[in-house]
Design a protein around this motif. Structure first.
Motif, short mmCIF file in Angstrom:
data_model
loop_
_atom_site.label_atom_id
_atom_site.label_comp_id
_atom_site.label_asym_id
_atom_site.label_seq_id
_atom_site.Cartn_x
_atom_site.Cartn_y
_atom_site.Cartn_z
N GLN A 110 6.27 2.54 1.41
CA GLN A 110 5.31 3.55 1.87
C GLN A 110 3.89 2.99 1.80
N CYS B 291 0.01 2.65 1.36
CA CYS B 291 -0.76 3.35 0.35
C CYS B 291 -2.05 2.60 0.03
N ASP C 190 0.51 12.42 -1.91
CA ASP C 190 1.67 11.69 -2.42
C ASP C 190 1.13 10.58 -3.32
N TYR D 223 2.05 7.53 -6.55
CA TYR D 223 3.03 6.72 -7.26
C TYR D 223 2.40 6.32 -8.59
N TRP E 293 7.59 8.15 -5.62
CA TRP E 293 6.55 8.92 -4.95
C TRP E 293 6.75 10.41 -5.22
N PRO F 133 4.57 14.42 -4.83
CA PRO F 133 3.37 15.14 -4.39
C PRO F 133 2.74 15.86 -5.57
N GLN G 33 6.86 17.46 2.79
CA GLN G 33 7.46 16.45 3.65
C GLN G 33 6.61 16.25 4.90
N ASN H 139 3.56 15.44 5.25
CA ASN H 139 2.27 16.12 5.12
C ASN H 139 2.33 17.61 5.45
#
Length: 584
Positions: free
Chosen positions: A54, A56, A96, A98, A128, A130, A187, A189
Motif C-alpha cells: 500500500q 504511503c 489508514d 500502519y 493497516w 483506519p 474501504q 476511502n
C-alpha cells in the motif's frame, strides 16, 4: 442544550400534548479524499514508500532509542497537503495507518496554523488500520493539512476529512468506547456498513431544560458508502407515553437534528426502516443518585461499609458525568448510553446492598472498578480489582498481583493487555489490584502513597496473603515496579518489570535514586525481568543496567527476552500464574 446547523433542507413540526418535536436535516456528502502521492510538500526523513503493498508516507525507523519529537516544535519530517474545502462544516480527520510497534504508532497533525495534535499512539500493529483524529471547523476555501513525524516507523496512507459525525464513525477508531464490531467499515476511502443502524447522540440527558436537542443518523447499507445514498426513509418518534410525536421522511445520507420543546422525563424511541434508537431523559435517576451520595457524605458517623463504598459511589457519579469508560488515556470516546445506564445500575445496587447489609455480595468473579480517597490529599483514586473464580471456591489466602499501568494507561490496562494477547482475563489465576497512577505521574510522591494505601486497605478486607504480593507493570509501570520495589522491598515478595528500566536512568529529573544496593541482600523475593529484544522505546540496554545492578547487589534474578518491540510477552499471564508455584 445545543444549537443546530445552519444548513437545513427540511423543517417539520408536530405537536402532541405538551411536547413538540422539530426535525431538521443536515447534508453530509462533502467529503475530502487524499492519497500519499497528493502531498504538496514532503520534508525528510519522511518519504513516499510502500508498506504491505500500500502506497504511503513513512517515517523511517532509526537505530537508536526514540522518544518522539516535541509537540510545540516543527522538528522532524513532515508532509503538507492542500485542502480544497467547498462547504463550511466540521470535518473529522481519518486515515489508514500502519503502526510499527508501541514506539512507532503516532504522528503530529494540524490544519493551517493551529497547534499540532497527536494522531494515534494506540491500536493494532503490523497491519493497516483506519483511525480517527481531530475534528476541524473548516471554512470554504484552501487550507493546509500537515502530518509531522512523532515516532519512527509510523506510516500513513489514504486520508479522509469527512463531516460524518463522530458518534457514527468513532467505532472504526481503535480504543473507542463505542464498539461497532462489523457494523461499520472503512474501504476505498468510504465508510461502509454491513447492516443498517440508527445512531442517536447524545443519547441521554441528565438534567431537563425547556428546549433540548439531540442528533440522529441512519447508517444505510448502500454499497456506495454511507454518504452516497439519495434514498428516503420514514422516521417516527414516540414519547415516554408511547404516543407518536413525529412522523416524516428524510434523505438517508443526511444527519437529523431533533429538538424537543417541553420534554417530559423518560425514554423517547426513534424508528427508521427496521432500526430503532433511543434518547433518555435521566433527570429523576440522576437527582436520586446525587441526593443519596450527598446524604452519605454528610452522615456522621458512617459505618465501615458506608465509608468503604462512598468513594466508589462518587466514582460512579464521575463516570456518569463523563459519559464513557476510559481504558486508555489516548482513547477517542463518545458518550455511551449503555455505559451510563450500567453505572446508574451499579450505584443503585451499592445503595441497595448497603441498606440491606449485604455489601459483600457485590464482589463477584471478574474485574470491577472501585475507588478510595487518598490519605495524602483526599483525591478520588480509581482502581480495578480482579478476583478469579478460585477466590470464591476456597477459603485459603491467595497471592496478590499489583499491576501498574504504563504511560497513558489507566486502571483498565491489564484488561486491555489481555485483549492484545488474545487471552481472556479469566485465564489469570491470581487476584489483582491495578491503581490509576494519576495520569503519567510515575508512581512517586502522592501516587507512591496511594499505592501503599490501597495495598493496606485491600489486604485487610480480602483473603490476600501479604507474604506473596507480586508487583509488576508495563513500561512506565515497569519503572514504577523497580522504584517501589527498591523503596518498599519488605512489602513485596516478587517484582516483574515488563519493558521497564530504572526510572532514575530514564528521567534525569527523577526525584529519587538509591544511595546503596537497590534491594537489601536479606530480601528473599524473586525478580523476573521481561523485555522485548527490539524495544526502541525502552532500550534493552537499560534492562541490562538493571541486571548489572542486581548482580552487584548479589540479588538472584531471572530474565526472559522475547521477539518484538515495546510490548508484553505472549505468555505474560502464564508468568504471573506460575510465579509463586514453588512457594505453595
Amino acid at each position: 442544550m445545543s444549537t443546530f446547523f445552519l444548513l437545513m433542507t427540511l423543517v417539520c413540526t408536530a405537536v402532541i400534548n405538551a411536547t413538540t418535536v422539530k426535525v431538521e436535516n443536515h447534508p453530509l456528502d462533502h467529503v475530502i479524499l487524499l492519497t500519499a502521492s497528493q502531498a504538496d510538500k514532503i520534508v525528510a526523513p519522511m518519504k513516499q514508500d510502500s508498506v504491505l503493498g500500500q502506497a504511503c508516507l513513512l517515517t523511517p525507523k532509526g537505530t537508536e532509542t526514540r522518544k518522539g519529537t516535541d509537540q510545540d516544535s516543527d522538528n522532524g519530517g513532515k508532509a503538507v497537503f492542500s485542502l480544497n474545502v467547498t462547504v463550511e462544516d466540521d470535518y473529522t480527520l481519518y486515515a489508514d495507518v500502519y503502526w510499527n510497534g508501541g514506539d512507532g504508532n503516532s504522528f503530529w497533525v494540524k490544519v493551517d496554523n493551529l497547534a499540532y495534535e497527536k494522531f494515534g499512539n494506540d491500536g493494532p500493529e503490523k497491519r493497516w488500520i483506519p483511525i480517527k483524529g481531530p475534528v476541524y471547523h473548516l471554512t470554504a476555501g484552501i487550507h493546509a493539512l500537515t502530518f509531522r513525524e512523532r515516532e519512527w516507523g509510523a506510516a500513513v496512507s489514504r486520508i479522509m476529512l469527512s463531516p460524518l459525525p463522530d458518534y457514527v464513525a468513532s467505532g472504526v477508531a481503535f480504543g473507542s468506547s463505542v464498539t461497532l464490531g462489523d457494523t461499520l467499515g472503512f474501504q476505498d476511502n468510504r465508510f461502509q456498513t454491513k447492516k443498517a443502524r440508527l445512531f442517536v447522540m447524545p443519547s441521554y440527558a441528565l438534567t431537563r431544560d425547556s428546549i433540548m436537542s439531540f442528533k440522529a443518523f441512519y447508517a444505510d447499507t448502500d454499497r456506495n458508502g454511507l454518504l452516497a445514498s439519495s434514498r428516503k426513509e420514514k422516521l417516527t418518534v414516540t414519547g415516554p407515553d408511547h404516543k407518536v410525536l413525529y412522523s416524516g421522511f428524510f434523505r438517508v445520507s443526511d444527519e437529523l437534528q431533533l429538538t424537543l420543546l417541553q420534554p417530559t422525563a423518560g425514554k423517547y424511541t426513534l424508528r427508521a426502516g427496521n432500526q430503532t434508537g433511543e434518547w433518555h431523559l435521566l433527570e429523576a435517576r440522576f437527582d436520586k443518585l446525587t441526593d443519596g451520595i450527598n446524604a452519605l457524605k454528610d452522615k456522621e458517623p458512617r459505618s465501615i461499609e458506608e465509608s468503604f463504598w462512598l468513594p466508589t459511589l462518587e466514582l460512579c457519579l464521575d463516570n456518569i458525568l463523563r459519559g464513557y469508560r476510559v481504558r486508555h488515556q489516548s482513547d477517542i470516546c463518545q458518550l455511551d448510553l449503555e455505559y451510563v445506564l450500567s453505572e446508574f445500575a451499579r450505584a443503585e445496587a451499592i445503595f441497595a446492598a448497603l441498606k440491606q447489609g449485604r455489601s459483600a455480595s457485590l464482589f463477584k468473579p471478574g474485574i470491577m472498578e472501585l475507588a478510595h480517597f487518598s490519605a495524602v490529599d483526599s483525591t478520588l483514586c480509581p482502581y480495578t480489582l480482579y478476583l478469579p473464580k478460585a477466590y470464591f471456591s476456597s477459603k485459603q489466602k491467595m497471592p496478590l498481583l499489583i499491576y501498574l499501568h504504563g504511560t497513558h494507561g489507566t486502571q483498565w490496562e491489564m484488561e486491555r493487555m489481555a485483549d492484545a494477547l488474545k487471552r481472556p482475563l479469566s485465564d489469570l489465576t491470581l487476584p489483582m489490584l491495578s491503581p490509576f497512577g494519576r495520569g503519567n505521574a510515575g508512581y512517586v510522591n502522592a501516587v507512591e502513597e496511594d499505592v501503599l494505601q490501597l495495598i493496606s486497605l485491600m489486604t485487610k478486607r480480602f483473603r490476600f496473603d501479604t507474604t506473596r504480593i507480586l508487583l509488576s507493570g508495563f513500561s512506565l509501570g515497569g519503572m514504577g515496579t523497580l522504584y517501589l520495589g527498591s523503596r518498599h522491598a519488605s512489602t513485596f515478595a516478587g517484582l516483574v518489570p515488563v519493558a521497564g528500566a530504572f526510572p532514575w536512568e530514564w528521567r534525569s529529573d527523577f526525584p529519587w535514586k538509591p544511595s546503596g544496593p537497590i534491594l537489601p541482600q536479606e530480601w528473599k523475593g524473586k525478580i523476573l525481568l521481561l523485555h522485548g529484544l527490539e524495544d526502541d522505546a525502552v532500550a534493552t540496554a537499560l534492562m541490562l543496567n538493571v541486571q548489572s545492578a542486581l548482580i552487584k547487589a548479589r540479588i538472584p534474578y531471572e530474565v526472559k527476552t522475547y521477539p518484538g518491540g515495546h510490548e508484553a510477552p505472549s505468555k505474560l499471564i502464564d508468568f504471573y500464574n506460575n510465579f509463586f508455584l514453588d512457594r505453595e
